[in-house]
Scaffold this active site. Structure first.
Site, PDB file in Angstrom:
ATOM      1  N   HIS A 137       0.850  -1.181   0.000  1.00 42.09           N
ATOM      2  CA  HIS A 137       0.000   0.000   0.000  1.00 42.09           C
ATOM      3  C   HIS A 137       0.895   1.244   0.000  1.00 42.09           C
ATOM      4  O   HIS A 137       2.060   1.186   0.419  1.00 42.09           O
ATOM      5  CB  HIS A 137      -0.896   0.004   1.248  1.00 42.09           C
ATOM      6  CG  HIS A 137      -2.020  -0.987   1.203  1.00 42.09           C
ATOM      7  ND1 HIS A 137      -3.139  -0.895   2.000  1.00 42.09           N
ATOM      8  CD2 HIS A 137      -2.198  -2.101   0.456  1.00 42.09           C
ATOM      9  CE1 HIS A 137      -3.957  -1.894   1.745  1.00 42.09           C
ATOM     10  NE2 HIS A 137      -3.412  -2.655   0.810  1.00 42.09           N
ATOM     11  N   GLU A 165       1.032   3.840   1.921  1.00 41.51           N
ATOM     12  CA  GLU A 165       1.584   4.240   3.223  1.00 41.51           C
ATOM     13  C   GLU A 165       2.730   3.312   3.642  1.00 41.51           C
ATOM     14  O   GLU A 165       3.753   3.772   4.163  1.00 41.51           O
ATOM     15  CB  GLU A 165       0.501   4.210   4.317  1.00 41.51           C
ATOM     16  CG  GLU A 165      -0.639   5.196   4.103  1.00 41.51           C
ATOM     17  CD  GLU A 165      -1.821   4.573   3.369  1.00 41.51           C
ATOM     18  OE1 GLU A 165      -1.608   3.681   2.517  1.00 41.51           O
ATOM     19  OE2 GLU A 165      -2.966   4.978   3.657  1.00 41.51           O
ATOM     20  N   CYS A 212      -5.978   2.118   5.906  1.00 45.46           N
ATOM     21  CA  CYS A 212      -6.608   0.871   6.330  1.00 45.46           C
ATOM     22  C   CYS A 212      -5.932   0.451   7.639  1.00 45.46           C
ATOM     23  O   CYS A 212      -4.891   0.994   8.015  1.00 45.46           O
ATOM     24  CB  CYS A 212      -6.452  -0.196   5.253  1.00 45.46           C
ATOM     25  SG  CYS A 212      -4.828  -1.027   5.244  1.00 45.46           S
ATOM     26  N   CYS A 238      -2.146  -0.110   7.429  1.00 46.67           N
ATOM     27  CA  CYS A 238      -1.340   1.109   7.300  1.00 46.67           C
ATOM     28  C   CYS A 238      -1.420   1.973   8.553  1.00 46.67           C
ATOM     29  O   CYS A 238      -0.429   2.572   8.965  1.00 46.67           O
ATOM     30  CB  CYS A 238      -1.793   1.876   6.069  1.00 46.67           C
ATOM     31  SG  CYS A 238      -1.490   0.950   4.546  1.00 46.67           S
TER      32      CYS A 238
END
Lengths: 162, 162
Positions: free
Chosen positions: A58, A60, A88, A91
């Site tokens: 992801h 992040e 999420c 993260c």
């Protein structure tokens, strides 16, 4: 929210949005993240899940990993972070582990879920509160520009949800 | 819990514990994880946070990333996972994203917190339930052997918490 951090967060978010757009041009999903320490941008990344065949990639997570390398430190103390979408739980917890100070975000987990992503139904705010993290969240930051990324992506022929 | 998966989980957990011990011998923290798909072990990893200067390099994240590479797929559908410790929210959410089937774990987040780690106060079970994930958790699996890793680690001169 201090004015100084707000101005920095605007610059960070513009970088995050630009990175998300670059990612989309390469077939990646519409997420970007930028991190600053001491007023300097130290990492900017887009989601690379499909590109790297790595479900953890992801925006992040990528930005945190790159930032740790940049400062040669597992802690990003006092870091200011801008993410185009609400982190999420993966993260958000990573941001907690990294001990960042503030996370500005634009779109919401429900925006991502609407775009087809298999989101866990737990908000970043709930994770911070229940988990007793000291990370400060600033939601709805440049929300319009960030949610527009999903509109762009939904109309893309290359999109792949997960 | 099916007998077949229980036997496989025992083999996986032994590999995860051995990996955690190898990590500790290199100054890493006491966490290990192993993943199987189709009855074959496809990845085994220990925590590498300090070694890699990467706050996201928890055992489960490393094992998931390596497993994705191994099967050339972002999804680890039907995977059976053994982790020496209850996954933190970062790792639990990553296991959700990877669509694994079952996660066996030994020690608990509170065992890790007692050993000094800056754990978020949110159990894997709570994240799964509140997040509406379909991942199945099997707690307290080989718990004694797994919690002993923390005892070994607490008495180690090289330990570094985060």
């Amino acid at each position: 929210m201090e004015k100084q951090n707000h101005a920095l967060a605007t610059v960070l978010m513009m970088a995050a949005i630009e990175s998300a757009k670059q990612g989309m041009a390469q077939g990646q999903s519409p997420f970007g993240c930028a991190i600053s320490v001491g007023g300097q941008i130290i990492s900017v990344s887009h989601n690379r899940v499909v590109q790297d065949t790595d479900i953890t990639a992801h925006a992040e997570i990528n930005a945190i990993r790159e930032a740790c390398q940049k400062v040669t430190n597992i802690f990003l103390t006092d870091a200011i972070v801008a993410s185009t979408c609400e982190p999420c739980p993966m993260c958000m917890a990573a941001l907690h582990w990294a001990r960042v100070k503030e996370v500005y975000y634009g779109a919401s987990i429900s925006d991502a879920a609407q775009a087809g992503f298999n989101e866990l139904q737990l908000s970043a705010a709930d994770l911070v509160k229940q988990g007793q993290s000291s990370v400060i969240l600033i939601p709805d930051f440049m929300k319009k520009e960030c949610t527009e990324l999903f509109d762009l992506w939904v109309s893309s022929a290359q999109k792949q949800v997960y």
